[in-house]
Design a protein around this motif. Sequence first.
Motif, PDB file in Angstrom:
ATOM      1  N   ASP A 268       2.537   7.040  -3.302  1.00 21.03           N
ATOM      2  CA  ASP A 268       1.557   6.502  -2.543  1.00 21.03           C
ATOM      3  C   ASP A 268       1.555   4.713  -2.493  1.00 21.03           C
ATOM      4  O   ASP A 268       1.203   4.365  -3.813  1.00 21.03           O
ATOM      5  CB  ASP A 268       0.365   6.790  -3.451  1.00 21.03           C
ATOM      6  N   LEU A 269       1.675   4.229  -1.356  1.00 25.33           N
ATOM      7  CA  LEU A 269       1.985   2.773  -1.241  1.00 25.33           C
ATOM      8  C   LEU A 269       0.824   2.153  -1.764  1.00 25.33           C
ATOM      9  O   LEU A 269       0.918   0.860  -2.298  1.00 25.33           O
ATOM     10  CB  LEU A 269       2.378   2.500   0.201  1.00 25.33           C
ATOM     11  N   TYR A 270      -0.382   2.367  -1.083  1.00 25.68           N
ATOM     12  CA  TYR A 270      -1.407   1.734  -1.382  1.00 25.68           C
ATOM     13  C   TYR A 270      -1.843   1.821  -3.015  1.00 25.68           C
ATOM     14  O   TYR A 270      -2.179   0.750  -3.590  1.00 25.68           O
ATOM     15  CB  TYR A 270      -2.743   2.323  -0.570  1.00 25.68           C
ATOM     16  N   GLU A 271      -1.544   2.724  -3.741  1.00 25.49           N
ATOM     17  CA  GLU A 271      -1.888   2.879  -5.065  1.00 25.49           C
ATOM     18  C   GLU A 271      -0.882   1.974  -5.787  1.00 25.49           C
ATOM     19  O   GLU A 271      -1.223   1.319  -6.845  1.00 25.49           O
ATOM     20  CB  GLU A 271      -1.649   4.321  -5.653  1.00 25.49           C
ATOM     21  N   LYS A 272       0.719   1.987  -5.537  1.00 26.99           N
ATOM     22  CA  LYS A 272       1.319   1.116  -6.173  1.00 26.99           C
ATOM     23  C   LYS A 272       1.101  -0.418  -5.979  1.00 26.99           C
ATOM     24  O   LYS A 272       1.180  -1.279  -6.764  1.00 26.99           O
ATOM     25  CB  LYS A 272       2.798   1.393  -5.690  1.00 26.99           C
TER      26      LYS A 272
ATOM     27  N   GLY B 107      -4.103   1.133   9.161  1.00 24.18           N
ATOM     28  CA  GLY B 107      -3.164   1.952  10.107  1.00 24.18           C
ATOM     29  C   GLY B 107      -1.895   2.472   9.377  1.00 24.18           C
ATOM     30  O   GLY B 107      -1.208   3.183   9.876  1.00 24.18           O
ATOM     31  N   LEU B 108      -1.772   1.992   8.137  1.00 28.12           N
ATOM     32  CA  LEU B 108      -0.419   2.256   7.389  1.00 28.12           C
ATOM     33  C   LEU B 108      -0.712   3.847   6.665  1.00 28.12           C
ATOM     34  O   LEU B 108      -1.663   4.026   6.321  1.00 28.12           O
ATOM     35  CB  LEU B 108      -0.191   1.135   6.271  1.00 28.12           C
ATOM     36  N   LEU B 109       0.543   4.389   6.699  1.00 33.43           N
ATOM     37  CA  LEU B 109       0.548   5.654   6.178  1.00 33.43           C
ATOM     38  C   LEU B 109       0.396   5.482   4.518  1.00 33.43           C
ATOM     39  O   LEU B 109       1.142   4.240   4.053  1.00 33.43           O
ATOM     40  CB  LEU B 109       1.451   6.393   6.569  1.00 33.43           C
TER      41      LEU B 109
ATOM     42  N   ASP C  38      12.136   2.845  -2.913  1.00 35.79           N
ATOM     43  CA  ASP C  38      12.194   2.824  -4.243  1.00 35.79           C
ATOM     44  C   ASP C  38      11.013   2.119  -4.837  1.00 35.79           C
ATOM     45  O   ASP C  38      11.094   0.899  -4.735  1.00 35.79           O
ATOM     46  CB  ASP C  38      13.540   1.839  -4.522  1.00 35.79           C
ATOM     47  N   LYS C  39      10.240   2.746  -5.388  1.00 38.09           N
ATOM     48  CA  LYS C  39       8.867   2.308  -5.888  1.00 38.09           C
ATOM     49  C   LYS C  39       9.195   1.238  -6.845  1.00 38.09           C
ATOM     50  O   LYS C  39       8.434   0.128  -6.760  1.00 38.09           O
ATOM     51  CB  LYS C  39       8.236   3.322  -6.658  1.00 38.09           C
TER      52      LYS C  39
ATOM     53  N   ASN D 239       8.468   0.674   9.834  1.00 40.96           N
ATOM     54  CA  ASN D 239       8.678  -0.571   8.988  1.00 40.96           C
ATOM     55  C   ASN D 239       7.413  -1.203   8.589  1.00 40.96           C
ATOM     56  O   ASN D 239       6.306  -1.108   9.318  1.00 40.96           O
ATOM     57  CB  ASN D 239       9.695  -1.478   9.484  1.00 40.96           C
ATOM     58  N   VAL D 240       7.244  -1.876   7.297  1.00 38.38           N
ATOM     59  CA  VAL D 240       6.186  -2.304   6.890  1.00 38.38           C
ATOM     60  C   VAL D 240       6.386  -3.877   6.324  1.00 38.38           C
ATOM     61  O   VAL D 240       7.701  -4.264   6.161  1.00 38.38           O
ATOM     62  CB  VAL D 240       5.942  -1.838   5.559  1.00 38.38           C
ATOM     63  N   VAL D 241       5.579  -4.629   6.838  1.00 36.60           N
ATOM     64  CA  VAL D 241       5.640  -6.112   6.353  1.00 36.60           C
ATOM     65  C   VAL D 241       4.898  -6.438   5.456  1.00 36.60           C
ATOM     66  O   VAL D 241       3.550  -6.079   5.301  1.00 36.60           O
ATOM     67  CB  VAL D 241       5.104  -6.918   7.700  1.00 36.60           C
ATOM     68  N   PHE D 242       5.406  -7.151   4.334  1.00 34.43           N
ATOM     69  CA  PHE D 242       4.536  -7.591   3.230  1.00 34.43           C
ATOM     70  C   PHE D 242       4.692  -8.943   3.287  1.00 34.43           C
ATOM     71  O   PHE D 242       5.509  -9.623   3.234  1.00 34.43           O
ATOM     72  CB  PHE D 242       5.416  -7.133   1.967  1.00 34.43           C
ATOM     73  N   LYS D 243       3.483  -9.513   3.181  1.00 35.85           N
ATOM     74  CA  LYS D 243       3.436 -11.288   3.329  1.00 35.85           C
ATOM     75  C   LYS D 243       2.495 -11.756   2.027  1.00 35.85           C
ATOM     76  O   LYS D 243       1.485 -11.025   1.616  1.00 35.85           O
ATOM     77  CB  LYS D 243       2.770 -11.600   4.529  1.00 35.85           C
TER      78      LYS D 243
END
Length: 135
Positions: free
Chosen positions: A32-36, A62-64, A70-71, A107-111
């Motif tokens: 779970d990306l949001y949880e991490k 809008g992100l899954l 790799d968490k 793909n996801v953008v982290f900023k």
Amino acid sequence: NSARLLMHIVNDILDYSRFKRNRLSLNFSNFDLYEKLSEIVHLFEIQCRSKGLDLVFEYNLGLLRQIYSDKDRLGQVITNFMSNALKFTTQGSITFSVRPSDADQGNVVFKVSDTGIGIRAVSYTHLTLPTIYSV
């Protein structure tokens, strides 16, 4: 939380050693990306508050939430960027935003942005990224 952050630092040192010997491995799994990311933000909330900084977490809905990556490596990278922002910001805010990439679907953008001292334009020529990793 402090013990967990210290453990991350030790793991970063060990991973750097593995990276230098070309023995760094990635461990992909669904998570779970949001949880991490929320866990990481929570680690920095108290530190930001103690410095009088605002911490903003912008997660594009809008992100899954479930991703395959790799968490731990993702956590290391984000924690490193957040640590640098905290280290060099004495007033104002730190913003961590996550959104889908405009260019590459999936793909996801982290900023991480902050109101800290920044990098002088002349120093940009000395920055190099020999390898870009996709996690």
